[in-house]
Design an enzyme around this catalytic site. Structure first.
Site, PDB file in Angstrom:
ATOM      1  N   SER A 199      49.069  55.578  35.508  1.00 31.00           N
ATOM      2  CA  SER A 199      49.538  56.737  36.279  1.00 31.00           C
ATOM      3  C   SER A 199      50.619  56.382  37.286  1.00 31.00           C
ATOM      4  O   SER A 199      51.370  57.238  37.728  1.00 31.00           O
ATOM      5  CB  SER A 199      48.356  57.389  37.013  1.00 31.00           C
ATOM      6  OG  SER A 199      47.657  56.404  37.746  1.00 31.00           O
ATOM      7  N   VAL A 221      37.875  51.699  33.884  1.00 29.66           N
ATOM      8  CA  VAL A 221      37.812  50.653  32.844  1.00 29.66           C
ATOM      9  C   VAL A 221      36.629  49.705  33.041  1.00 29.66           C
ATOM     10  O   VAL A 221      36.283  48.958  32.124  1.00 29.66           O
ATOM     11  CB  VAL A 221      39.125  49.832  32.756  1.00 29.66           C
ATOM     12  CG1 VAL A 221      40.273  50.682  32.261  1.00 29.66           C
ATOM     13  CG2 VAL A 221      39.454  49.156  34.086  1.00 29.66           C
ATOM     14  N   SER A 231      49.153  37.836  36.825  1.00 25.38           N
ATOM     15  CA  SER A 231      49.971  37.728  38.042  1.00 25.38           C
ATOM     16  C   SER A 231      50.327  36.260  38.240  1.00 25.38           C
ATOM     17  O   SER A 231      49.550  35.375  37.833  1.00 25.38           O
ATOM     18  CB  SER A 231      49.160  38.224  39.246  1.00 25.38           C
ATOM     19  OG  SER A 231      49.826  37.890  40.445  1.00 25.38           O
ATOM     20  N   TYR A 244      41.433  38.223  44.369  1.00 26.18           N
ATOM     21  CA  TYR A 244      42.427  38.722  43.395  1.00 26.18           C
ATOM     22  C   TYR A 244      42.966  37.563  42.555  1.00 26.18           C
ATOM     23  O   TYR A 244      43.058  37.653  41.331  1.00 26.18           O
ATOM     24  CB  TYR A 244      43.551  39.414  44.167  1.00 26.18           C
ATOM     25  CG  TYR A 244      44.704  39.922  43.333  1.00 26.18           C
ATOM     26  CD1 TYR A 244      44.633  41.146  42.684  1.00 26.18           C
ATOM     27  CD2 TYR A 244      45.881  39.181  43.207  1.00 26.18           C
ATOM     28  CE1 TYR A 244      45.698  41.623  41.932  1.00 26.18           C
ATOM     29  CE2 TYR A 244      46.945  39.648  42.468  1.00 26.18           C
ATOM     30  CZ  TYR A 244      46.858  40.874  41.825  1.00 26.18           C
ATOM     31  OH  TYR A 244      47.918  41.332  41.078  1.00 26.18           O
TER      32      TYR A 244
END
Ligand SMILES: NC(=O)c1ccc[n+]([C@@H]2O[C@H](COP(=O)([O-])OP(=O)(O)OC[C@H]3O[C@@H](n4cnc5c(N)ncnc54)[C@H](OP(=O)(O)O)[C@@H]3O)[C@@H](O)[C@H]2O)c1
Length: 246
Positions: free
Chosen positions: A11, A62, A140, A154
């Site tokens: 989105s 998800v 990443s 992360y």
């Protein structure tokens, strides 16, 4: 017959740019997202008005197995096949080490890692019947090197996603290619809270002296997924403008 791509987290940001890139190339596009109905339906309208392809919206977390099963089943019922999967949905919750919580660490792993596993597992069932397909995981550079102390959880999720990419490409060979793109700093909402001085400092470390545009990451994702990359498999492509974080 048009090919179909499923892009998770499409989105906004990199996922949105990727949806437009695939639409430009004539793919029917499935836009997955979790909450932002307006952004998703605006993107659908933009693609339908500008490109001769079909677009399906799939609101689904998800990290929820039942919802993922339903999403993939709905896509197969609608389009009959999924040719490309882009596991792009991702979150970051930047805090000091002291402020990290188990709850937030699990949330990041659930979306960034387990989500990619769940969607891949469901989509692969169909790709393997057709004995073809391509998966691109959006990792990443944080999963390769350590740049930013506040992103411990992360970074761990993206390093694990890279490991997942390697294992999956072995398991799904020779039918399905699995690669990862590792973007560096990219101008999306994920970095909107970032301190201006930090943005300046980080930009200085990049050889091209600026953060990426989402479209520049999208082109790399499309390339890896496409037949132009037919002999590229099990690869992690850094797209970071050249970087020296020392
Ligand atoms: N921006 C960067 O500097 C950068 C650098 C390297 C890697 N990346 C990675 O690139 C990917 C895209 O990042 P971005 O910056 O474009 O992110 P973003 O602008 O924050 O957009 C995140 C997208 O993921 C969706 N999403 C979040 N949680 C979800 C869930 N549980 N299930 C399904 N969709 C979910 C969001 O949907 P809603 O709109 O509905 O919330 C949105 O579409 C991420 O994996 C990120 O880690 C980003």
């Amino acid at each position: 017959m048009k090919k179909t791509v499923l892009i998770t987290g499409a989105s906004r940001g990199i996922g949105k740019a990727t949806a437009i890139e695939f639409a430009k190339k004539g793919y029917n596009v499935v836009i997955n997202y979790v909450s932002n109905d307006d952004a998703a339906s605006n993107l659908k309208s933009f693609i339908v008005e500008n490109y001769d392809v079909d677009v399906m919206l799939c609101k689904c977390d998800v990290s929820c197995e039942e919802d993922v099963k339903k999403m993939v089943s709905d896509i197969i019922n609608n389009f009959g096949h999924i040719d490309v999967l882009v596991n792009n949905a991702g979150i970051a919750i930047d805090t000091t080490f002291e402020d990290k919580t188990v709850e937030n660490f699990r949330k990041i792993l659930d979306v960034n890692l387990i989500g990619s596993f769940l969607v891949s597992k469901e989509v692969c069932k169909h790709m393997l019947v057709n004995k073809k397909g391509s998966i691109v995981n959006v990792a990443s550079t944080n999963g390769i090197d350590t740049y930013y102390p506040y992103a411990l959880d992360y970074d761990a999720s993206k390093a694990a996603l890279i490991s997942f990419t390697h294992n999956l490409s072995l398991q799904l060979s020779p039918y399905i290619r699995v690669n990862a793109v590792a973007p560096g700093w990219t101008n999306t909402e994920q970095i909107k809270e970032m301190d201006k001085d930090l943005i300046k400092d980080e930009s200085e470390k990049i050889y091209l002296k600026r953060f990426a545009k989402p479209e520049e990451i999208a082109k790399a994702i499309y390339f890896l997924a496409s037949d132009d990359a037919s002999y590229i498999n099990n690869e992690v492509l850094r797209v970071d403008g050249g970087c020296n974080h020392a």
